[in-house]
Design an enzyme around this catalytic site. Structure first.
Site, PDB file in Angstrom:
ATOM      1  N   HIS A 176     -20.065 -15.108 -29.842  1.00  0.00           N
ATOM      2  CA  HIS A 176     -21.348 -14.680 -30.409  1.00  0.00           C
ATOM      3  C   HIS A 176     -21.105 -13.349 -31.122  1.00  0.00           C
ATOM      4  O   HIS A 176     -20.317 -12.521 -30.642  1.00  0.00           O
ATOM      5  CB  HIS A 176     -22.388 -14.417 -29.300  1.00  0.00           C
ATOM      6  CG  HIS A 176     -23.120 -15.626 -28.816  1.00  0.00           C
ATOM      7  ND1 HIS A 176     -23.411 -15.822 -27.477  1.00  0.00           N
ATOM      8  CD2 HIS A 176     -23.650 -16.682 -29.474  1.00  0.00           C
ATOM      9  CE1 HIS A 176     -24.084 -16.964 -27.334  1.00  0.00           C
ATOM     10  NE2 HIS A 176     -24.240 -17.502 -28.531  1.00  0.00           N
ATOM     11  N   CYS A 206     -26.426  -9.375 -24.120  1.00  0.00           N
ATOM     12  CA  CYS A 206     -26.808 -10.778 -23.899  1.00  0.00           C
ATOM     13  C   CYS A 206     -28.061 -10.884 -23.043  1.00  0.00           C
ATOM     14  O   CYS A 206     -28.826 -11.836 -23.182  1.00  0.00           O
ATOM     15  CB  CYS A 206     -25.683 -11.532 -23.194  1.00  0.00           C
ATOM     16  SG  CYS A 206     -24.159 -11.609 -24.108  1.00  0.00           S
TER      17      CYS A 206
HETATM   18  N1  ARG Z   1     -22.885 -18.681 -20.858  1.00  0.00           N
HETATM   19  C1  ARG Z   1     -23.629 -18.294 -22.023  1.00  0.00           C
HETATM   20  C2  ARG Z   1     -23.182 -19.133 -23.211  1.00  0.00           C
HETATM   21  O1  ARG Z   1     -22.033 -19.432 -23.314  1.00  0.00           O
HETATM   22  C3  ARG Z   1     -23.437 -16.831 -22.311  1.00  0.00           C
HETATM   23  C4  ARG Z   1     -24.293 -16.309 -23.430  1.00  0.00           C
HETATM   24  C5  ARG Z   1     -24.027 -14.882 -23.791  1.00  0.00           C
HETATM   25  N2  ARG Z   1     -24.994 -14.399 -24.685  1.00  0.00           N
HETATM   26  C6  ARG Z   1     -24.786 -13.593 -25.729  1.00  0.00           C
HETATM   27  N3  ARG Z   1     -25.794 -13.137 -26.399  1.00  0.00           N
HETATM   28  N4  ARG Z   1     -23.564 -13.319 -26.149  1.00  0.00           N
HETATM   29  O2  ARG Z   1     -23.959 -19.507 -24.044  1.00  0.00           O
END
Ligand code: ARG
Length: 287
Positions: free
Chosen positions: A179, A280
């Site tokens: 991300h 996150c």
């Molecule tokens: N386990 C989640 C996923 O893989 C983690 C999300 C993390 N969020 C972020 N904004 N980077 O989607």
């Protein structure tokens, strides 16, 4: 001699905090039961109680900084819902909903959209796959938009249409930084008119073309080490002065201090097992 002078200079920079309003989700049902990023190991145990206690410290830190913190109810069976940044992208009172890449998280999209609707936002149901503020970051007047692992680049066009702002597509190339908010930290969320908004980033997380865009747009950016990025140090949240970061990102902490910011470390080790950190767990609400 020179070093001392530089440090003195830096510490006199006067940074101005701005008021923030964020949405969070208590990790009552948090666990790692599937694997959709390299950080997740469903075979290893997680401690939901510890996750809640660590999350509470983040919540309290925001309250102590004077932020308004709103809450969405967690849903049993949606363990990643704690990562509220992925629930949408909210700007000018418009909430662009999320449409998740993986089926395990898809029900979160409508759940967050319901919350936005109930709280007076103009909700836009997304046509394209996108994971909200995980991949869309407002920097000054521009929206930096990530793609490569999660959000489809077509969603960048959709965001440009909806918000009428410049959208800058950036391609992520390292699966550990899947991300945009794991690879870029926004340092100045509300720069004064005429002032540039700065960022920090991990150069190796981007394709060459995207890296040269970043170098050109942000010549003054903080370049963060692999070591700090690998504890999700960049996944931080700033009010323009105070920056809440992973406490283990000690190099980044020092870089921030040198620039006159006030880094505040928190330990979200349990939530790191799901591949998420401070940012996150934080969705900015811009009404
Ligand atoms: N386990 C989640 C996923 O893989 C983690 C999300 C993390 N969020 C972020 N904004 N980077 O989607």
């Amino acid at each position: 001699m020179t070093q001392t002078f530089v440090d003195d200079q830096a510490s006199t920079i006067d940074r101005h905090p701005s008021h923030r309003t964020v949405l969070m989700c208590r990790p009552d049902y948090y666990t790692v039961s599937y694997r959709i990023n390299p950080w997740m190991h469903p075979e290893d145990p997680t401690d939901t109680g510890l996750a809640v206690r660590q999350w509470q410290v983040l919540f309290d830190t925001y309250k102590n900084l004077g932020f308004d913190v709103e809450l969405i109810d967690p849903i049993d069976g949606l363990p990643d819902m704690v990562y509220s940044a992925n629930g949408g992208f909210v700007l000018d009172n418009i909430a662009y909903g999320a449409s998740f890449t993986y089926p395990q998280r898809q029900p979160e999209g409508p759940a967050y959209m319901d919350w936005f609707r109930e709280h007076g936002f103009d909700v836009r149901v997304p046509r394209e796959v996108n994971e909200g503020e995980g991949d869309f970051l407002l920097v000054g007047d521009a929206i930096l938009a990530g793609t490569g692992f999660r959000s489809d680049s077509n969603s960048h066009k959709e965001v440009a249409e909806i918000f009428g702002r410049e959208v800058v597509t950036l391609e992520l190339v390292n699966p550990s930084f899947y991300h945009l908010d794991t690879a870029i930290a926004v340092l100045d969320p509300a720069p004064a008119p005429g002032e540039a908004a700065n960022i920090a980033y991990l150069p190796s997380a981007f394709s060459e073309a995207s890296l040269s865009i970043l170098q050109k747009r942000y010549p003054d950016a903080i370049l963060v080490s692999e070591q700090d990025a690998s504890v999700l140090g960049l996944n931080s949240y700033s009010d323009g002065k105070n920056i809440v970061i992973a406490s283990r990102a000690t190099g980044f902490e020092k870089q921030l201090r040198e620039r006159g910011y006030n880094p505040i470390g928190v330990d979200l080790s349990e939530l790191l097992l799901g591949g998420g950190g401070v940012k996150c767990c934080t969705l900015e609400l811009r009404r």
